[in-house]
Write an enzyme that holds these catalytic residues in place. Structure first.
Site, short mmCIF file in Angstrom:
data_model
loop_
_atom_site.label_atom_id
_atom_site.label_comp_id
_atom_site.label_asym_id
_atom_site.label_seq_id
_atom_site.Cartn_x
_atom_site.Cartn_y
_atom_site.Cartn_z
N SER A 98 0.82 -1.21 0.00
CA SER A 98 0.00 0.00 0.00
C SER A 98 0.85 1.26 0.00
CB SER A 98 -0.91 0.03 1.23
OG SER A 98 -1.77 -1.08 1.24
N1 SAH Z 1 -0.09 -5.64 4.18
C1 SAH Z 1 0.58 -5.88 2.93
C2 SAH Z 1 -0.35 -5.63 1.76
C3 SAH Z 1 -0.37 -6.81 0.85
S1 SAH Z 1 -1.63 -6.82 -0.38
C4 SAH Z 1 1.87 -5.10 2.82
O1 SAH Z 1 2.17 -4.29 3.73
O2 SAH Z 1 2.62 -5.29 1.87
C5 SAH Z 1 -2.81 -7.92 0.35
C6 SAH Z 1 -2.34 -9.31 0.64
O3 SAH Z 1 -3.45 -10.06 1.12
C7 SAH Z 1 -1.80 -10.09 -0.55
O4 SAH Z 1 -0.50 -10.50 -0.27
C8 SAH Z 1 -2.74 -11.29 -0.68
O5 SAH Z 1 -2.11 -12.48 -1.08
C9 SAH Z 1 -3.26 -11.40 0.74
N2 SAH Z 1 -4.54 -12.10 0.90
C10 SAH Z 1 -5.65 -12.04 0.13
N3 SAH Z 1 -6.63 -12.82 0.64
C11 SAH Z 1 -6.12 -13.38 1.77
C12 SAH Z 1 -6.64 -14.28 2.76
N4 SAH Z 1 -7.88 -14.78 2.72
N5 SAH Z 1 -5.83 -14.64 3.78
C13 SAH Z 1 -4.56 -14.18 3.88
N6 SAH Z 1 -4.02 -13.32 2.98
C14 SAH Z 1 -4.80 -12.93 1.94
#
Ligand code: SAH
Length: 215
Positions: free
Chosen positions: A63
């Site tokens: 993000s």
């Molecule tokens: N907090 C992260 C943002 C990553 S984007 C950062 O600081 O970089 C969102 C993430 O959520 C992705 O890596 C995706 O694989 C994960 N995601 C999506 N659905 C999910 C679920 N049900 N359980 C765990 N992770 C999930």
């Protein structure tokens, strides 16, 4: 930590975060401290402190710094909390949280991202983060209750297991909406009552799982 990105990092906090109204000094200090460039791939490092999200592996994104600050501030952490994050991704959000609370639990569904994020946590000696591979829409029952929960992917509703795993008092932030656009929602639990607030339009990658979008 002093490194070649210290100046861009301080500038990021001053111009993108403090200037836009994030006032929690602990959040500002954490974001001045955590080396965001270590959470993105080599070729993107020079852009790590710019004012936009960046691609990470698996078609996911880290993000925009302001969004990380905003969601973190909403949790009102004071230092003693247990926090659950859904969507470890690069690990950056978990790293910021880890400077502000006692223990971070983070769940990720893509193994490549989880493995890479864990490496960075070890490099930085951020030992109060525990991350594992799971469908985060089911929460982490063995580690519950959580004083705060942050979902960093967008889904159609707040997953019911997360609401039950939230402590009382507790705060949960999550982008809720369709797959193109969401509203940042803040759910608070206090004295057995639940209230929700809608805060801002945002755009996140899909939350995929039992209580999210289907793959
Ligand atoms: N907090 C992260 C943002 C990553 S984007 C950062 O600081 O970089 C969102 C993430 O959520 C992705 O890596 C995706 O694989 C994960 N995601 C999506 N659905 C999910 C679920 N049900 N359980 C765990 N992770 C999930």
């Amino acid at each position: 930590m002093s490194d070649r990105y210290q100046l861009p990092r301080e500038e990021m906090v001053a111009t993108q975060i403090r200037a836009r109204g994030i006032l929690d000094e602990r959040v500002l200090a954490a974001m001045r401290q955590v080396p965001r460039h270590l959470f993105v791939d080599g070729p993107l490092r020079a852009q790590a402190y710019d004012d936009y999200p960046l691609p990470i592996a698996g078609g996911q994104t880290i993000s925009q710094p302001y969004i990380v600050a905003c969601m973190t501030e909403l949790l009102r952490l004071t230092g003693d909390e247990t926090v659950l994050e859904i969507g470890t991704g690069s690990g950056y959000q978990a790293a910021v949280l880890s400077r502000l609370c006692r223990q971070v639990y983070s769940l990720e569904r893509l193994n490549s991202l989880l493995t890479q994020a864990r490496k960075v946590f070890v490099t930085l000696a951020y030992f109060n983060i525990t991350a594992r591979l799971a469908d985060g829409t089911l929460g982490w029952p063995e580690a519950a209750p959580f004083d705060a929960i942050i979902v960093t992917a967008g889904g159609p509703e707040i997953p019911p297991p997360l609401i039950s795993q939230l402590a009382d008092p507790g705060r949960l932030v999550m982008p809720v909406g369709d797959q193109n656009q969401q509203q940042l929602c803040l759910l608070s639990k206090r004295d057995g009552r639940i209230t929700t607030e809608i805060l801002a339009g945002v755009r996140f990658v899909d939350l995929i799982g039992t209580h999210g979008w289907k793959n």
